[in-house]
Every structure is written in C-alpha cells, then in structure tokens.
Design an enzyme around this catalytic site. Sequence first.
Site, PDB file in Angstrom:
ATOM      1  N   ASP A  10      57.082-101.292 -88.199  1.00  0.00           N
ATOM      2  CA  ASP A  10      56.505-100.178 -88.965  1.00  0.00           C
ATOM      3  C   ASP A  10      56.546-100.543 -90.450  1.00  0.00           C
ATOM      4  OD1 ASP A  10      56.239 -96.797 -88.582  1.00  0.00           O
ATOM      5  OD2 ASP A  10      56.656 -97.592 -90.576  1.00  0.00           O
ATOM      6  N   ASP A 110      50.117 -98.065 -89.279  1.00  0.00           N
ATOM      7  CA  ASP A 110      51.141 -98.957 -89.838  1.00  0.00           C
ATOM      8  C   ASP A 110      52.226 -99.305 -88.832  1.00  0.00           C
ATOM      9  OD1 ASP A 110      52.828 -96.669 -89.801  1.00  0.00           O
ATOM     10  OD2 ASP A 110      53.823 -97.334 -91.633  1.00  0.00           O
ATOM     11  N   GLU A 111      51.923 -99.167 -87.556  1.00  0.00           N
ATOM     12  CA  GLU A 111      53.019 -99.193 -86.588  1.00  0.00           C
ATOM     13  C   GLU A 111      52.570 -99.715 -85.227  1.00  0.00           C
ATOM     14  OE1 GLU A 111      54.494 -95.310 -86.913  1.00  0.00           O
ATOM     15  OE2 GLU A 111      55.671 -95.389 -85.103  1.00  0.00           O
TER      16      GLU A 111
HETATM   17  P1  TTP Z   1      54.945 -93.481 -91.620  1.00  0.00           P
HETATM   18  O1  TTP Z   1      55.131 -94.845 -91.033  1.00  0.00           O
HETATM   19  O2  TTP Z   1      55.472 -92.330 -90.856  1.00  0.00           O
HETATM   20  O3  TTP Z   1      55.615 -93.414 -93.058  1.00  0.00           O
HETATM   21  P2  TTP Z   1      55.607 -94.461 -94.227  1.00  0.00           P
HETATM   22  O4  TTP Z   1      55.078 -95.788 -93.800  1.00  0.00           O
HETATM   23  O5  TTP Z   1      54.909 -93.880 -95.400  1.00  0.00           O
HETATM   24  O6  TTP Z   1      57.138 -94.564 -94.607  1.00  0.00           O
HETATM   25  P3  TTP Z   1      58.311 -95.249 -93.743  1.00  0.00           P
HETATM   26  O7  TTP Z   1      57.699 -95.789 -92.495  1.00  0.00           O
HETATM   27  O8  TTP Z   1      58.858 -96.321 -94.623  1.00  0.00           O
HETATM   28  O9  TTP Z   1      59.281 -94.161 -93.488  1.00  0.00           O
HETATM   29  O10 TTP Z   1      53.413 -93.215 -91.853  1.00  0.00           O
HETATM   30  C1  TTP Z   1      52.487 -94.249 -92.179  1.00  0.00           C
HETATM   31  C2  TTP Z   1      51.431 -93.702 -93.116  1.00  0.00           C
HETATM   32  O11 TTP Z   1      50.735 -92.622 -92.506  1.00  0.00           O
HETATM   33  C3  TTP Z   1      51.985 -93.158 -94.414  1.00  0.00           C
HETATM   34  O12 TTP Z   1      52.165 -94.165 -95.401  1.00  0.00           O
HETATM   35  C4  TTP Z   1      50.972 -92.130 -94.802  1.00  0.00           C
HETATM   36  C5  TTP Z   1      50.404 -91.639 -93.485  1.00  0.00           C
HETATM   37  N1  TTP Z   1      50.986 -90.321 -93.151  1.00  0.00           N
HETATM   38  C6  TTP Z   1      50.293 -89.169 -93.531  1.00  0.00           C
HETATM   39  O13 TTP Z   1      49.212 -89.248 -94.120  1.00  0.00           O
HETATM   40  N2  TTP Z   1      50.864 -87.947 -93.256  1.00  0.00           N
HETATM   41  C7  TTP Z   1      52.064 -87.815 -92.611  1.00  0.00           C
HETATM   42  O14 TTP Z   1      52.540 -86.677 -92.390  1.00  0.00           O
HETATM   43  C8  TTP Z   1      52.764 -89.004 -92.220  1.00  0.00           C
HETATM   44  C9  TTP Z   1      54.102 -88.908 -91.536  1.00  0.00           C
HETATM   45  C10 TTP Z   1      52.189 -90.219 -92.510  1.00  0.00           C
HETATM   46 MG    MG Z   2      55.743 -96.628 -92.038  1.00  0.00          MG
HETATM   47 MG    MG Z   3      54.470 -95.359 -89.068  1.00  0.00          MG
END
Ligand code: TTP
Ligand code: MG
Ligand code: MG
Length: 352
Positions: A10, A110-111
């Site tokens: 991720d 992103d995952e």
């Molecule tokens: P995540 O992987 O949940 O979060 P992140 O990458 O920003 O942070 P980390 O993994 O380090 O905790 O989400 C990936 C992307 O998806 C995030 O950068 C923005 C988008 N996103 C939204 O637009 N709204 C949301 O509620 C979430 C959780 C994520």
């Molecule tokens: Mg992330």
């Molecule tokens: Mg994610």
Amino acid sequence: MLKKTIVHIDMDYFFAQIEERENPWMKGKPVIVGADPKKGKGRGVVSTCNYLAREYKIKSGMAISRAYKLAPQGIFLPVNMPLYKKTSDSIFKTVKKVVPSSLIEKVSVDEAYIDITAITTNKKEALKIGGDLKKEIFKKEKLSCTVGISENKMISKIACQLAKPDGLKLIDKQEGRDIIKEMNIQTIPGIGPKTEKVIKELIKIENPTIKDALEIKKEELVRYLGKRGNDFYQKFRGIDASVVTETKEAKSVSKEHTFSKDTRSPDKIIKVFKGLVDDVLMEVKEGEIKNIVVVCRFEDFKTYQKQLSLDKINGGYNSIVKSSTILLLKFLVSSNKKIRLVGFRVGLKNKL
Ligand code: TTP
Ligand code: MG
Ligand code: MG
C-alpha cells in the site's frame, strides 16, 4: 516456513505524497488533498493528507472546513485524479516486473495483495521480495510504500498498517493471532460502526477488543450477523480463507462535484453535471465504455446511483450526455430535497 505467503502493498499517503514529489517545497508542511477550504467555509472532504498533517488529527473523509481549523497553515490542494491515476498505472507496471501479474489482486489505486506462495514460503526470501518491491517502486517513482507479509490477506494488511509509513513487516500466523487480540474489533475488515454496535450489545462491553470478541459463540454471531458472523468468528482467530484473485481490471473513471450551497436549481445542477460528463468522457475512449452511472447526494447525505448499460444507449458522445442527463433529472423529480453533490462515472470494459 509459511503456510502461504501473502503480501499486502500500500502506497504511503498516496495522493499527498505525489503532490510532494511534484512540488518539493511542500515537504515539511502539512499537505492536505481534497478541496478548497475557503478559509474554513469550504464544503468538500479530505481525500488524504501527509503524515505531518495527521499529527494535527486530520484524516481522510473529514470535512475540509474542519481540517482547515486544525491546521490553517497547511497546504490545501484539489484532487488531481489524472495525475494520481497515471502514477498508479505506472506503479502497477513496476510491480508486475517484480512478480507475475497472475499473482496480483489490485484492490484500489494504491493497494494490492500478491500471493507469492508459489515463489517462496521462506520468511527471509519473502522479506527480500517485499524489499525489492519497495526498492523498484522508489527507484521508478520516488514514492515510498509499505509492505506487509503474512499467511493470509487479513493479517498481511494489518502488518502493513502497523509498519506504515515506509515499512516492511512480516507477521506469521501465530504472531498475527496474538497481535490482533489487543486491537479494536473494527480492525477486522468488514466490521464497521453498525456491526460493531451489534457485537457490543452481544458482549456488553463498551470498547471491545478482539480478545473480548473471542468470548462470543459462533452460533450467536451467526444468529445476529448471518453468514458474515461465521466469517468474523474465523477472523477474530486470525483466520482468513479468502484467496488472492488476479485482477482483470474493470476500470472506471469518475468525477463529482459538491455544490457550495445545497440546491434544487435545475439550470445550476445540469450545467455542473454536463461539465463532469465532459471531463469524464475526455479521459476515456468511446469503445471502452461499458456503462454509465449517475450519483446524487441529497442534503441529508443520502446518496443514490442510477446506471445504464451502454448497449441501451444508441450512438456516441451526444447520446451518452443525453442519457445521463435524463438519469439525473429522475433524481430531481423523485424527491423534493435539495441536492448536495452530483457525480458521473463510466465503467470500462475489462482490460488485460
Ligand atoms: P489509503 O491507502 O487508504 O490512504 P493513503 O495512501 O493516503 O495513506 P496511508 O496508506 O499511508 O495510510 O488511500 C489511498 C488514496 O485513496 C488516498 O491517498 C486518497 C484516496 N482516498 C480518498 O480519496 N478518500 C478516502 O476516504 C480514503 C481513505 C482514501
Ligand atoms: Mg495508502
Ligand atoms: Mg490504500
């Protein structure tokens, strides 16, 4: 030796990290991606923020106006989806250079989960592959990510969360079982506030940990939560039988708009909506489109979708605009509530 080798990867603060990469001067400042806070009067939400902004208690999903109150000195940016999508595609290409695409299940921009059991079940070797993934992505994108490894999807994701940011962590089954015991039951994927409430009532504990939840009998969980109850019973014990399935991407492209004031003005709503449709259609080829989806959120936050498959629409671009506008108008006539947000999405035919 691991029974199975499941990797969860991720990206760290994904949208915000890309913005930092593009604008190095932002490093060291709270960076919040989502919407214009309009000095605390803005109406959008936070998509994500960097780790410094998280120290101010800002998080995804929070109203942008609240985030502004928490860190008015922060850098607030709009969502630049085309850039994030391009970066995501490029990251997945790099991942596919390290492991075959048949082993990869992409779960969001992103995952991904990657089942590398066929490559190795040795802990050291698994960590080496995890490290290679991190290295290759950083080399190509200058972006950090975190890799969690375990014997099933659930624990690998938890390992990833625990190791964030820029981490690499392997937890075997036994460790996983022990670690989750102290965690809140919402750590279990699929347990949201509603399910948590049901479980709280079952065990009569205010903030139940997974250890508390181990006291609940399987039959009881099934009685109150149906089939999911059985699933949670297993997951409380660190067991997750779900398999990593190769993603045959059914991609979609979407845009949405939150009105600065809830409205029922058809002129205003249609004008904004047509802009969204234009933006989305600009990003896709006509032949790729499988279906169109119109999203509408009313003033009370109730959100609905209407969709239409493309074989029900004859003709090209203009017919898509017309059909989607008709779907939108159905929302307007179906309710006399004001509208807060409209969105437009097209589902794309399977790629790969
Ligand atoms: P995540 O992987 O949940 O979060 P992140 O990458 O920003 O942070 P980390 O993994 O380090 O905790 O989400 C990936 C992307 O998806 C995030 O950068 C923005 C988008 N996103 C939204 O637009 N709204 C949301 O509620 C979430 C959780 C994520
Ligand atoms: Mg992330
Ligand atoms: Mg994610």
